[in-house]
Scaffold this motif. Structure first.
Motif, short mmCIF file in Angstrom:
data_model
loop_
_atom_site.label_atom_id
_atom_site.label_comp_id
_atom_site.label_asym_id
_atom_site.label_seq_id
_atom_site.Cartn_x
_atom_site.Cartn_y
_atom_site.Cartn_z
N ASN A 43 -12.80 -71.40 -4.19
CA ASN A 43 -12.60 -69.97 -3.96
C ASN A 43 -11.14 -69.63 -3.68
O ASN A 43 -10.83 -68.47 -3.39
CB ASN A 43 -13.45 -69.51 -2.78
CG ASN A 43 -14.93 -69.70 -3.05
OD1 ASN A 43 -15.45 -69.19 -4.02
ND2 ASN A 43 -15.59 -70.47 -2.21
N PHE A 80 -20.78 -66.36 -16.41
CA PHE A 80 -20.89 -65.58 -15.17
C PHE A 80 -22.11 -64.69 -15.23
O PHE A 80 -22.53 -64.29 -16.30
CB PHE A 80 -19.62 -64.77 -14.96
CG PHE A 80 -18.41 -65.63 -14.70
CD1 PHE A 80 -18.14 -66.08 -13.43
CD2 PHE A 80 -17.58 -66.01 -15.74
CE1 PHE A 80 -17.05 -66.89 -13.19
CE2 PHE A 80 -16.49 -66.83 -15.51
CZ PHE A 80 -16.22 -67.27 -14.24
N PRO A 81 -22.68 -64.37 -14.06
CA PRO A 81 -22.21 -64.70 -12.72
C PRO A 81 -22.55 -66.14 -12.35
O PRO A 81 -23.51 -66.72 -12.84
CB PRO A 81 -22.95 -63.72 -11.82
CG PRO A 81 -24.23 -63.44 -12.55
CD PRO A 81 -23.88 -63.53 -14.03
N LEU A 82 -21.74 -66.69 -11.45
CA LEU A 82 -21.98 -67.99 -10.84
C LEU A 82 -22.41 -67.74 -9.40
O LEU A 82 -22.17 -66.65 -8.87
CB LEU A 82 -20.70 -68.84 -10.88
CG LEU A 82 -20.20 -69.22 -12.28
CD1 LEU A 82 -18.80 -69.80 -12.19
CD2 LEU A 82 -21.15 -70.20 -12.93
N PRO A 83 -23.00 -68.70 -8.73
CA PRO A 83 -23.42 -68.47 -7.34
C PRO A 83 -22.27 -68.08 -6.41
O PRO A 83 -22.49 -67.43 -5.40
CB PRO A 83 -24.02 -69.82 -6.92
CG PRO A 83 -24.43 -70.47 -8.20
CD PRO A 83 -23.43 -70.00 -9.22
N ALA A 85 -19.11 -66.73 -7.69
CA ALA A 85 -18.17 -65.80 -8.33
C ALA A 85 -18.91 -64.94 -9.34
O ALA A 85 -19.64 -65.46 -10.19
CB ALA A 85 -17.04 -66.57 -9.02
N SER A 86 -18.70 -63.65 -9.26
CA SER A 86 -19.38 -62.75 -10.19
C SER A 86 -18.65 -62.59 -11.52
O SER A 86 -19.25 -62.19 -12.50
CB SER A 86 -19.60 -61.39 -9.53
OG SER A 86 -18.35 -60.85 -9.13
N SER A 87 -17.35 -62.91 -11.52
CA SER A 87 -16.58 -62.79 -12.76
C SER A 87 -15.45 -63.81 -12.76
O SER A 87 -15.16 -64.45 -11.74
CB SER A 87 -15.98 -61.38 -12.87
OG SER A 87 -14.96 -61.20 -11.92
N GLU A 88 -14.79 -63.95 -13.90
CA GLU A 88 -13.68 -64.90 -14.00
C GLU A 88 -12.55 -64.55 -13.04
O GLU A 88 -11.86 -65.42 -12.52
CB GLU A 88 -13.16 -64.97 -15.43
CG GLU A 88 -12.21 -66.11 -15.64
CD GLU A 88 -12.09 -66.54 -17.09
OE1 GLU A 88 -11.34 -67.49 -17.33
OE2 GLU A 88 -12.74 -65.94 -17.95
N ASP A 90 -12.86 -63.51 -10.07
CA ASP A 90 -13.27 -63.95 -8.73
C ASP A 90 -13.35 -65.47 -8.62
O ASP A 90 -13.68 -65.98 -7.56
CB ASP A 90 -14.66 -63.40 -8.39
CG ASP A 90 -14.73 -61.91 -8.43
OD1 ASP A 90 -13.71 -61.25 -8.15
OD2 ASP A 90 -15.82 -61.38 -8.75
N CYS A 91 -13.08 -66.18 -9.70
CA CYS A 91 -13.35 -67.61 -9.76
C CYS A 91 -12.05 -68.41 -9.75
O CYS A 91 -11.16 -68.18 -10.55
CB CYS A 91 -14.13 -67.92 -11.04
SG CYS A 91 -14.60 -69.63 -11.19
#
Length: 127
Positions: A43, A80-83, A85-88, A90-91
């Motif tokens: 994160n 996305f979404p990942l657990p 991060a909702s978008s690239e 945020d990742c």
């Protein structure tokens, strides 16, 4: 976590802190014997700043362990979404080579690197 340490009677040996991982104002330089991070660095975009922050607070000869999700084959797009991060945007997940470079730039000597990719791939296939 604090309740668990108290329950097993280790609260006198363990101190848990909550802070911005890039800036640890309440922790003095070279004051910690051991530290670990569990699913934090994925994160944080600036892996080198993160590593320097941890290195600053560790005593000489101190130990640091990191367990994190890391990017595998970067040719494949993340979906996305990942657990976490909702978008690239945020990742901040990155390949293990980025983590290792950040650690060595901060002054760490990497004593052990354990790649769990095959284990995770197998777990996903058999789930």
């Amino acid at each position: 976590a604090i309740t668990a340490w108290k329950r097993i009677n280790l609260s006198h040996k363990v101190k848990l802190e909550t802070a911005d991982a890039l800036f640890l104002p309440r922790i003095n330089d070279a004051s910690i014997d051991k530290a670990y991070m569990l699913h934090v660095a994925m994160n944080v975009a600036d892996k080198t700043a993160l590593a320097r922050s941890v290195f600053r607070v560790l005593k000489p000869g101190g130990r640091f362990a990191l367990f994190d999700l890391m990017r595998g084959d970067s040719r494949l797009p993340l979906v996305f979404p990942l657990p976490f991060a909702s978008s690239e945007q945020d990742c901040a997940v990155a390949p293990s080579s980025h983590y290792r470079a950040a650690m060595t730039q901060a002054g760490f000597e990497i004593a052990h690197h354990h790649d769990r990719t095959a284990y995770c791939d197998n777990a996903l296939v058999t789930a």
